[in-house]
Every structure is written in C-alpha cells, then in structure tokens.
Design a protein around this motif. Sequence first.
Motif, PDB file in Angstrom:
ATOM      1  N   ASN A  32     -15.252  29.312  39.671  1.00  0.00           N
ATOM      2  CA  ASN A  32     -14.301  28.791  38.696  1.00  0.00           C
ATOM      3  C   ASN A  32     -14.641  27.358  38.294  1.00  0.00           C
ATOM      4  O   ASN A  32     -14.549  26.993  37.122  1.00  0.00           O
ATOM      5  N   SER A  33     -15.005  26.528  39.262  1.00  0.00           N
ATOM      6  CA  SER A  33     -15.382  25.148  38.942  1.00  0.00           C
ATOM      7  C   SER A  33     -16.634  25.112  38.062  1.00  0.00           C
ATOM      8  O   SER A  33     -16.724  24.326  37.112  1.00  0.00           O
ATOM      9  N   LEU A  34     -17.609  25.959  38.380  1.00  0.00           N
ATOM     10  CA  LEU A  34     -18.816  26.020  37.565  1.00  0.00           C
ATOM     11  C   LEU A  34     -18.494  26.449  36.130  1.00  0.00           C
ATOM     12  O   LEU A  34     -19.015  25.891  35.163  1.00  0.00           O
ATOM     13  N   LEU A  43      -4.938  23.009  34.229  1.00  0.00           N
ATOM     14  CA  LEU A  43      -4.110  24.022  34.874  1.00  0.00           C
ATOM     15  C   LEU A  43      -4.702  24.418  36.215  1.00  0.00           C
ATOM     16  O   LEU A  43      -3.997  24.531  37.219  1.00  0.00           O
ATOM     17  N   ALA A  44      -6.018  24.625  36.242  1.00  0.00           N
ATOM     18  CA  ALA A  44      -6.677  25.049  37.477  1.00  0.00           C
ATOM     19  C   ALA A  44      -6.522  23.994  38.563  1.00  0.00           C
ATOM     20  O   ALA A  44      -6.168  24.304  39.705  1.00  0.00           O
ATOM     21  N   LEU A  45      -6.782  22.735  38.210  1.00  0.00           N
ATOM     22  CA  LEU A  45      -6.751  21.676  39.207  1.00  0.00           C
ATOM     23  C   LEU A  45      -5.330  21.369  39.662  1.00  0.00           C
ATOM     24  O   LEU A  45      -5.083  21.131  40.842  1.00  0.00           O
ATOM     25  N   ALA A  46      -4.391  21.388  38.714  1.00  0.00           N
ATOM     26  CA  ALA A  46      -3.020  21.007  39.038  1.00  0.00           C
ATOM     27  C   ALA A  46      -2.247  22.112  39.734  1.00  0.00           C
ATOM     28  O   ALA A  46      -1.345  21.849  40.512  1.00  0.00           O
ATOM     29  N   SER A  47      -2.615  23.339  39.477  1.00  0.00           N
ATOM     30  CA  SER A  47      -1.824  24.460  39.991  1.00  0.00           C
ATOM     31  C   SER A  47      -2.605  25.314  40.980  1.00  0.00           C
ATOM     32  O   SER A  47      -2.276  25.384  42.160  1.00  0.00           O
ATOM     33  N   LEU A  48      -3.685  25.912  40.505  1.00  0.00           N
ATOM     34  CA  LEU A  48      -4.374  26.914  41.319  1.00  0.00           C
ATOM     35  C   LEU A  48      -5.018  26.315  42.558  1.00  0.00           C
ATOM     36  O   LEU A  48      -4.852  26.823  43.670  1.00  0.00           O
ATOM     37  N   TYR A  49      -5.782  25.237  42.419  1.00  0.00           N
ATOM     38  CA  TYR A  49      -6.508  24.698  43.563  1.00  0.00           C
ATOM     39  C   TYR A  49      -5.586  24.073  44.590  1.00  0.00           C
ATOM     40  O   TYR A  49      -5.825  24.166  45.788  1.00  0.00           O
ATOM     41  N   ARG A  50      -4.519  23.414  44.119  1.00  0.00           N
ATOM     42  CA  ARG A  50      -3.559  22.879  45.078  1.00  0.00           C
ATOM     43  C   ARG A  50      -2.894  24.000  45.868  1.00  0.00           C
ATOM     44  O   ARG A  50      -2.683  23.891  47.073  1.00  0.00           O
ATOM     45  N   ALA A  51      -2.562  25.084  45.165  1.00  0.00           N
ATOM     46  CA  ALA A  51      -1.969  26.239  45.845  1.00  0.00           C
ATOM     47  C   ALA A  51      -2.952  26.844  46.835  1.00  0.00           C
ATOM     48  O   ALA A  51      -2.571  27.248  47.938  1.00  0.00           O
ATOM     49  N   TYR A  52      -4.224  26.902  46.460  1.00  0.00           N
ATOM     50  CA  TYR A  52      -5.246  27.448  47.352  1.00  0.00           C
ATOM     51  C   TYR A  52      -5.338  26.628  48.630  1.00  0.00           C
ATOM     52  O   TYR A  52      -5.385  27.174  49.737  1.00  0.00           O
ATOM     53  N   VAL A  88      -1.506  30.772  47.046  1.00  0.00           N
ATOM     54  CA  VAL A  88      -1.934  31.443  45.820  1.00  0.00           C
ATOM     55  C   VAL A  88      -1.130  32.735  45.672  1.00  0.00           C
ATOM     56  O   VAL A  88      -1.107  33.577  46.565  1.00  0.00           O
ATOM     57  N   THR A  89      -0.463  32.875  44.537  1.00  0.00           N
ATOM     58  CA  THR A  89       0.324  34.072  44.262  1.00  0.00           C
ATOM     59  C   THR A  89      -0.293  34.831  43.086  1.00  0.00           C
ATOM     60  O   THR A  89      -1.087  34.277  42.312  1.00  0.00           O
ATOM     61  N   HIS A  90       0.107  36.088  42.954  1.00  0.00           N
ATOM     62  CA  HIS A  90      -0.392  36.895  41.844  1.00  0.00           C
ATOM     63  C   HIS A  90       0.024  36.273  40.511  1.00  0.00           C
ATOM     64  O   HIS A  90      -0.780  36.201  39.570  1.00  0.00           O
ATOM     65  N   TRP A  91       1.251  35.808  40.411  1.00  0.00           N
ATOM     66  CA  TRP A  91       1.705  35.202  39.156  1.00  0.00           C
ATOM     67  C   TRP A  91       0.886  33.969  38.823  1.00  0.00           C
ATOM     68  O   TRP A  91       0.444  33.785  37.687  1.00  0.00           O
ATOM     69  N   ARG A  92       0.651  33.113  39.806  1.00  0.00           N
ATOM     70  CA  ARG A  92      -0.070  31.868  39.563  1.00  0.00           C
ATOM     71  C   ARG A  92      -1.511  32.145  39.118  1.00  0.00           C
ATOM     72  O   ARG A  92      -2.021  31.532  38.185  1.00  0.00           O
ATOM     73  N   LEU A  93      -2.182  33.093  39.786  1.00  0.00           N
ATOM     74  CA  LEU A  93      -3.566  33.399  39.432  1.00  0.00           C
ATOM     75  C   LEU A  93      -3.645  34.116  38.087  1.00  0.00           C
ATOM     76  O   LEU A  93      -4.547  33.846  37.289  1.00  0.00           O
ATOM     77  N   SER A  94      -2.703  35.018  37.815  1.00  0.00           N
ATOM     78  CA  SER A  94      -2.671  35.685  36.510  1.00  0.00           C
ATOM     79  C   SER A  94      -2.443  34.675  35.390  1.00  0.00           C
ATOM     80  O   SER A  94      -3.047  34.764  34.314  1.00  0.00           O
ATOM     81  N   ASN A  95      -1.564  33.705  35.636  1.00  0.00           N
ATOM     82  CA  ASN A  95      -1.300  32.675  34.634  1.00  0.00           C
ATOM     83  C   ASN A  95      -2.562  31.867  34.340  1.00  0.00           C
ATOM     84  O   ASN A  95      -2.855  31.526  33.193  1.00  0.00           O
TER      85      ASN A  95
END
Length: 224
Positions: free
Chosen positions: A23-25, A43-52, A57-64
């Motif tokens: 994803n980062s690449l 979005l990735a840095l503020a939401s997904l990676y912090r959640a990871y 990490v939830t299905h909703w967050r990753l789908s978003n």
Amino acid sequence: MQVYDVPVAFFDLDDSLINKDANSLWIRWRARRERWAVVEAMLALASLYRAYKKGRVTHWRLSNYYRTRTRGMSPEEYQARVERFFEERGQLHIYPQAASLLFAYQRQGTELVMITGSDDVVARAYGKALGFKHVISNRLRSEDGRITGLELPMCYGPGKVELARRFLADKGLTFSDAAFYSDSHADIPLLDAVRQPVVLNPSPELRSIARERSWPCLDWRPQG
C-alpha cells in the motif's frame, strides 16, 4: 535458510517477501501522477495504518480505504493501473532471498500459498512474479462496474486464519500440515495455528514474542 518438511507453506507479502508494504509503495507511485492520491495517502495514514498499529483494522475501515483508493474506477481500470504500478515500482522491492527460499520449497514438493492483506489484484501481480500457484487475499467487491469495497471474510487476523483453514480443508489437510512465514504481530493468530511458524523480517513486537515461544526467525533486512 532451513526448509521445513510440510505439505503447505503460507507466506505473508508486505515486509516479508517484499521490503515495504504494498500500500505504501502504491501511494508513493500514484502520488506522482494523480492529485487524488494525496487524499488517499491522508486517509491511509490517518486511519488505516494507525488502526493497524493498534490491532483495530475493521472490515468497514479497510473497505472505506479501498473505496477511496479506487474512486470511480472499474475493476478493469484498476487492474491496468496495478499492472503499471507493478512494472514501474512494485517488482523492484522483492527480496532477492525470497526466490531462493520459495524455490527450495518447490523442489521438495511443498505447495506454496501467498496469504496477504493486500487486495487480490496487487496480490496476484506479486504472486505471479514469485511463482505462487495459490494466492489468498482481500477480495475487491464491485457493483455496476465500480469497486465498492471488500468481500468478507477479511484477510486479516482471525479472517486470515479462517481463509487458511478453508484452503487446507479443501486439500484434506489441517494446520498441523502447514508452515507460515510473516513479519507482523497481526499474524500471531495464524502463526499460533500452524505446525511451523517462522517470523520473517519481524517487527520488534513480533521478534520479542518469537523469542518467548522459540519460533525461528529470518531477517533479510540490511544490518548495521
């Protein structure tokens, strides 16, 4: 590098077979071409990676995240962009040691399976380059010719364990017939499940757990 006598060997992708996460690449590659990628990166840095990092990490967050990442794209358009990304940047980050290890397993007849949280389009690109016959990943969902998120179960944490279990069951096998290589603390459930866990380029947290549980460790990252 030791090769274990197992019918099936599962391998994670991000920071395991490649030296970055896909994803980062992708974000860095796309940011040079499209302004929308800046929103994707935020979005990735503020939401997904912090959640990871927090194991949330939830299905909703990753789908978003994927709805944002593929905004307005058809599956065919996304496929074409991923192919270009892989050719220009993605393939450059495969660890050279990966080919040797995978070849050794293939030579002894072990079935190789990539199992990754990357989406199925990105995962197949890496899987083809690395010689995997089987790729288990997050699967993109589409409606009316547009990508709308991810299918369930999510290939992450307990969902990854379930998808691996289904693969083994289809072969008449169980986790006692499998090895798994991963760098991530998020993969501890699957590392715990298989007969032979191996931590590969591990995070500090996973390295500590590997020591406690006497799991073998491989580190292909440059030292020093």
